[in-house]
Design a protein around this motif. Structure first.
Motif, PDB file in Angstrom:
ATOM      1  N   GLU B  41     -34.866 -20.817  25.982  1.00 47.83           N
ATOM      2  CA  GLU B  41     -34.053 -21.582  25.038  1.00 47.83           C
ATOM      3  C   GLU B  41     -32.566 -21.406  25.343  1.00 47.83           C
ATOM      4  O   GLU B  41     -31.772 -22.303  25.126  1.00 47.83           O
ATOM      5  CB  GLU B  41     -34.364 -21.154  23.599  1.00 47.83           C
ATOM      6  N   ILE B 100     -39.651 -14.155  20.385  1.00 50.58           N
ATOM      7  CA  ILE B 100     -40.495 -15.345  20.198  1.00 50.58           C
ATOM      8  C   ILE B 100     -40.032 -16.106  18.957  1.00 50.58           C
ATOM      9  O   ILE B 100     -39.880 -17.327  18.973  1.00 50.58           O
ATOM     10  CB  ILE B 100     -41.984 -14.955  20.053  1.00 50.58           C
ATOM     11  N   SER B 103     -36.907 -17.874  19.784  1.00 48.08           N
ATOM     12  CA  SER B 103     -37.093 -19.057  20.626  1.00 48.08           C
ATOM     13  C   SER B 103     -37.565 -20.240  19.788  1.00 48.08           C
ATOM     14  O   SER B 103     -37.153 -21.369  20.007  1.00 48.08           O
ATOM     15  CB  SER B 103     -38.061 -18.756  21.769  1.00 48.08           C
ATOM     16  N   MET B 104     -38.433 -19.957  18.808  1.00 48.04           N
ATOM     17  CA  MET B 104     -38.884 -21.023  17.908  1.00 48.04           C
ATOM     18  C   MET B 104     -37.699 -21.618  17.142  1.00 48.04           C
ATOM     19  O   MET B 104     -37.571 -22.835  16.994  1.00 48.04           O
ATOM     20  CB  MET B 104     -39.880 -20.452  16.888  1.00 48.04           C
ATOM     21  N   GLN B 107     -35.293 -23.578  19.619  1.00 47.36           N
ATOM     22  CA  GLN B 107     -35.890 -24.809  20.124  1.00 47.36           C
ATOM     23  C   GLN B 107     -35.910 -25.904  19.062  1.00 47.36           C
ATOM     24  O   GLN B 107     -35.557 -27.053  19.328  1.00 47.36           O
ATOM     25  CB  GLN B 107     -37.323 -24.511  20.579  1.00 47.36           C
ATOM     26  N   THR B 216     -37.226 -29.013  24.338  1.00 49.33           N
ATOM     27  CA  THR B 216     -38.441 -28.207  24.509  1.00 49.33           C
ATOM     28  C   THR B 216     -38.606 -27.690  25.940  1.00 49.33           C
ATOM     29  O   THR B 216     -39.589 -27.049  26.256  1.00 49.33           O
ATOM     30  CB  THR B 216     -39.698 -29.049  24.173  1.00 49.33           C
ATOM     31  N   LYS B 219     -39.536 -23.746  27.006  1.00 51.76           N
ATOM     32  CA  LYS B 219     -40.813 -23.061  26.834  1.00 51.76           C
ATOM     33  C   LYS B 219     -41.526 -22.828  28.160  1.00 51.76           C
ATOM     34  O   LYS B 219     -42.007 -21.738  28.442  1.00 51.76           O
ATOM     35  CB  LYS B 219     -41.695 -23.884  25.893  1.00 51.76           C
TER      36      LYS B 219
ATOM     37  N   GLU C 121     -51.286 -21.605  29.188  1.00 47.69           N
ATOM     38  CA  GLU C 121     -50.665 -22.832  29.702  1.00 47.69           C
ATOM     39  C   GLU C 121     -51.523 -23.459  30.809  1.00 47.69           C
ATOM     40  O   GLU C 121     -51.574 -24.679  30.944  1.00 47.69           O
ATOM     41  CB  GLU C 121     -49.256 -22.537  30.216  1.00 47.69           C
ATOM     42  N   SER C 238     -51.559 -26.003  22.115  1.00 49.87           N
ATOM     43  CA  SER C 238     -50.093 -25.912  22.087  1.00 49.87           C
ATOM     44  C   SER C 238     -49.664 -24.549  21.528  1.00 49.87           C
ATOM     45  O   SER C 238     -50.314 -23.960  20.667  1.00 49.87           O
ATOM     46  CB  SER C 238     -49.511 -27.080  21.291  1.00 49.87           C
ATOM     47  N   PHE C 239     -48.539 -24.089  22.031  1.00 49.08           N
ATOM     48  CA  PHE C 239     -48.093 -22.739  21.681  1.00 49.08           C
ATOM     49  C   PHE C 239     -47.778 -22.616  20.191  1.00 49.08           C
ATOM     50  O   PHE C 239     -47.815 -21.523  19.634  1.00 49.08           O
ATOM     51  CB  PHE C 239     -46.871 -22.363  22.525  1.00 49.08           C
ATOM     52  N   SER C 240     -47.486 -23.760  19.545  1.00 50.05           N
ATOM     53  CA  SER C 240     -47.168 -23.672  18.119  1.00 50.05           C
ATOM     54  C   SER C 240     -48.393 -23.223  17.319  1.00 50.05           C
ATOM     55  O   SER C 240     -48.250 -22.620  16.256  1.00 50.05           O
ATOM     56  CB  SER C 240     -46.626 -25.002  17.604  1.00 50.05           C
TER      57      SER C 240
END
Lengths: 255, 294, 335
Positions: B41, B100, B103-104, B107, B216, B219, C121, C238-240
């Motif tokens: 990010e 983490i 980064s969320m 982003q 994005t 990531k 991934e 998806s990572f979310s």
């Protein structure tokens, strides 16, 4: 000094990327003995322990325990066979209580030393009994429900030793058990070593604290720059000119 | 032949941006032992900072690019102070989880600020392509490559030859001794984190001049950067630079000759293969990491 | 002391709530949210086993959820009856995790975490690109609805009973594990891998077992999910999704049995009820993770247990006097 030694280290050499940390070290430990390993920082004492207990692969040499060649064997297997150790830093589970710590070790002791590795034949009450026995031995009964992380230093050290003792070791390796202890704690520790000895545990102790070393050892070995410099009774070693030159002379008899 | 050279040229450009990002990450991961999951990010933000200063504010490149790096370094200092420092010494997992979360946040805030439509930073120099033999080279690609090499070289010189750089390396080898020698460990870590952030941002900014940037993009990029860091050897500055170019080339070839859809997956398979078979990296660890490993 | 009295209450009360729920919650949408919560509760109970009790941060857990989903959908498409298809999805997820773990568990902590993300991934890229198998980005439509012995369970109020039964089984398995020597050993491994090994605990084996069991639970959840929605979407990779599961475990209370269940309900229902868009939801999750790690690493349920004076001691499953639940701090992963 008769009979087969319990633990025999023969010409053990340890290298880290070309750097020789231990050079052809040898050591013999017989039943009921306490041998101390002294030497300046960086002399290779902990490396030697790590190699005996399987955490570091030696470049050369042999480790024999109870007649078996255990050189390079997995540390878990070595721990299960009755050769146990403590660590210099944390040697217990900090977030568990004293009792939780001892129970965990007692469970493993019962599995691997009491039931021949068969988890199903382990009895809960025998685990409890073993944990209670060790708790008495290391004198932590009054601290039963305290979190290990908040114990005073001396008690933490005794707890670490207790965990190893719960494995019913034939040989126990103690890595700097006195580090950071005050005089009265050291005195308690000397008494604990004597009690362990009565239960038939032979020990190798790495330590700087000379009063402690003199108080517990049958023999003392001096490691310097990875090599065995001298070996003998505490009195012989302390009067050895090479030792005085290399170690005692500069450090003034310990910390 | 023609096509191969074109693929190589593309690979070198993208590899240069990976190298920049990875050099920043290898310093943060190897030296502060922080597994910075938000590094992607920071890279992404570099692209958008440059886009904002050039396109939205209208500053010329020579002002906008240094401004981007400066803002990124300040952001790095702020993040270190607010989030990273309080967690120091609490183990790796705490750092991983926190970054983490970070980064969320970064982003998705970027998605709100700059919307998901891909952006491009206008090339700061002439748009007519140069032809060398049969290969078409955009001047901006050359500029990006030169800047990437230049920034990496300056950072490398900084680490090796300046007092601060030496303090960073001394702290890495033995924080306790460094503290005894009067080095402020906290300050060294802050500077390292800020520098790593600026390097990541530089990578993102340069990428934005050649390719499209999206909020994005960090990531996947962060995993690539970890691939590069591990390939180059943890904490190995020059290793990261070389491995960055390598991964860029592999990716460029894979996208052209294997499958564009699997190009990221191929990079990650390389990562897994290296982790499993050669965890010390193909170029070896920095010597001090080797010792710290025991 | 209070135990004999409490036990019937603790069994009967939840049972009554479970049975009554579809009659009390008349709104279909709320019932739907409850079913989704239940499915996620299964997945995060598995994640909690791996992350909370064993101290392994696997960020590929959602990949096993997805593998379970696609595995079950494909098995059912190939003609297997639904129950068997769900079982196939569960087993395939477990087997995939076994292979992955055999390779990845050799890595030291930080590298393990990165490798698990890379793995997920790769799986995602396969799901998106192997169009002949997975139908790519379009996903698989027409997946058979949930049913049991010919009874149609496609409606939320019916699916609820099946999901809750599966959840109860999963929680019971974890509870049983915690009370077995394996539970004691997992906690020991989490607290200090080094000390655990010095006591003869084979941490490699233990981590493997815990990852495989936890991932199979994710696979089961994925299988139920895909048949409940009757649609397999590559979005599950998806990572979310991973972030959401981490928030559920952390927020509820890592290393507590019930905390993650609470987390699953709150973080499934919350965003839907607040009608939060994906961006805002993930920003909030990010903030929650940062704040929890810093200020309340034991999570909400962990904090509650501590307040009640039950959680001041971490889990000691072998101790007959100890409770099922206990607070644990964030594990430190030794390298």
């Amino acid at each position: 000094m008769t009979g087969q030694p319990l633990l025999e280290v023969d010409g053990l050499t340890i290298e880290y990327g070309g750097l020789r940390a231990v050079d052809r070290a040898s050591l013999r430990l017989h039943a009921d003995q306490v041998v101390s390993l002294i030497g300046p920082n960086g002399a290779g004492k902990t490396s030697l322990f790590n190699s005996i207990t399987g955490y570091v692969q030696p470049a050369a040499g042999r480790v024999t325990f109870l007649g078996d060649d255990i050189t390079g064997r997995d540390p878990v297997r070595i721990a299960r066979s009755g050769l146990n150790r403590t660590f210099q830093k944390t040697s217990f589970f900090p977030d568990l209580t004293v009792w939780g710590n001892l129970q965990t070790a007692a469970l493993e002791g019962e599995i691997h030393r009491g039931s021949g590795g068969r988890v199903r034949s382990v009895h809960e009450d025998r685990v409890q009994a073993r944990a209670a026995r060790v708790m008495d031995l290391v004198d932590l009964g009054t601290r039963r429900d305290d979190q290990a992380a908040v114990l005073p230093y001396g008690a933490q050290r005794r707890l670490g030793i207790g965990l190893a003792v719960a494995m019913a070791p034939a040989v126990l390796l103690l890595d700097e058990p006195c580090a950071g202890m005050n005089a009265s704690e050291i005195q308690e520790l000397i008494l604990l070593i004597a009690r362990l000895r009565e239960t038939g545990i032979a020990m190798v102790v790495v330590e700087h604290q000379m009063r402690f070393v003199m108080g517990i050892s049958d023999r003392v070995m001096v490691l310097h720059h990875g090599q065995m410099l001298a070996e003998g009774s505490p009195a012989e070693v302390t009067s050895n000119p090479a030792v005085i030159e290399a170690y005692l002379g500069r450090q003034g008899g310990g910390q | 032949m023609n096509e191969i050279l074109q693929v190589v040229a593309n690979g070198l450009v993208i590899g240069g941006t990976y190298a920049l990002m990875a050099v920043g990450l290898t310093v943060i991961f190897g030296y502060i032992n922080l597994v910075n999951m938000a590094h992607g990010e920071l890279y992404m933000l570099g692209g958008f900072f440059l886009y904002t200063t050039m396109v939205l504010i209208g500053l010329p490149f020579v002002v906008a690019f240094p401004a981007t790096l400066a803002v990124a370094a300040l952001l790095g200092l702020g993040l270190d102070h607010a989030l990273i420092r309080p967690l120091r010494g609490n183990g790796e997992m705490v750092g991983i989880l926190t970054t983490i979360g970070l980064s969320m946040i970064l982003q998705n805030v970027a998605l709100l600020v700059w919307d998901p439509v891909p952006k491009r930073v206008p090339p700061p120099i002439a748009a007519t392509n140069w032809s060398i033999g049969s290969v078409e080279l955009a001047p901006v690609q050359v500029l990006v490559a030169l800047l990437a090499v230049g920034i990496i070289a300056i950072s490398g010189w900084f680490m090796q030859s300046t007092r601060t750089g030496r303090a960073v390396r001394a702290t890495f080898q033995d924080p306790d001794t460094a503290a005894l020698m009067g080095i402020s460990v906290n300050r060294v870590y802050s500077v390292t984190f800020a520098g790593g952030t600026a390097l990541a941002a530089a990578g993102g900014a340069l990428l934005g001049m050649v390719f499209l940037i999206t909020p994005t993009m960090g990531k996947v990029a962060v995993l690539k950067a970890f691939t590069v860091v591990i390939l180059g050897g943890l904490g190995n500055f020059w290793g990261a630079a070389i491995a960055g170019i390598l991964v860029g080339l592999v990716e460029s070839f894979a996208a052209t000759y294997v499958s564009a859809g699997y190009k990221d997956a191929i990079a990650f398979m390389i990562l897994l293969a290296v982790l499993v078979f050669k965890p010390q990296g193909i170029l070896g660890r920095a010597p001090a990491v080797e010792q710290a490993g025991h | 002391m209070g135990r004999p009295l409490r036990t019937p209450v603790m069994v009967v009360a939840p049972l009554a709530i479970v049975v009554a729920a579809p009659f009390v919650v008349t709104d279909n949408f709320y019932m739907h949210l409850l079913v989704i919560s239940g499915i996620f509760a299964i997945a995060v109970t598995g994640l909690n086993l791996v992350m909370g009790y064993s101290g392994l941060l696997s960020l590929g857990h959602h990949a096993f959820f997805g593998i379970g989903a696609y595995g079950s959908a494909l098995a059912q498409e190939a003609g297997l009856p639904l129950l068997l298809a769900v079982l196939v999805g569960t087993v395939v997820a477990g087997a995939a995790s076994l292979v992955t773990a055999l390779i990845l568990l050799r890595l030291r902590a930080a590298f393990f975490v990165i490798a698990t993300i890379a793995f997920s991934e790769i799986v995602r890229a396969i799901a998106l690109n192997w169009v002949s198998l997975t139908n790519g980005p379009m996903g698989m439509t027409g997946v058979a609805p949930l049913s049991l012995f010919g009874i149609d369970l496609s409606e939320a109020r019916m699916a609820w009973y099946l999901v809750v039964a599966a959840l109860a089984a999963v929680v019971a398995i974890v509870r049983w594990l915690l009370h077995s020597p394996m539970g004691t050993e997992m906690v020991a491994m989490r607290e200090s891998e080094n000390v655990a090994r010095s006591l003869g605990i084979d941490t490699g084996q233990l981590a493997l077992r815990s990852v495989v069991i936890g991932s199979a639970m994710a696979g089961l959840a994925g299988a139920l999910y895909v048949h409940y929605l009757q649609f397999a979407s590559p979005d599950v990779f998806s990572f979310s999704v991973m972030i959401t599961m981490v928030v559920m475990v952390l927020g509820g209370g890592m290393g507590t049995l019930l905390g993650p269940l609470l987390g699953a309900v709150v973080f499934t229902g919350g965003p839907e009820l607040l009608r939060a868009g994906d961006d805002y939801r993930l920003i909030i999750y990010g903030v929650i993770i940062v704040l929890l790690v810093r200020f309340m690493p034991e999570g909400v349920w962990g904090r509650v247990l501590r307040r009640l004076g039950r959680g001041d001691r971490p889990v000691e499953p072998m101790d007959p006097g100890a409770d099922d639940e206990g607070r644990v701090g964030l594990p430190e992963m030794s390298s």
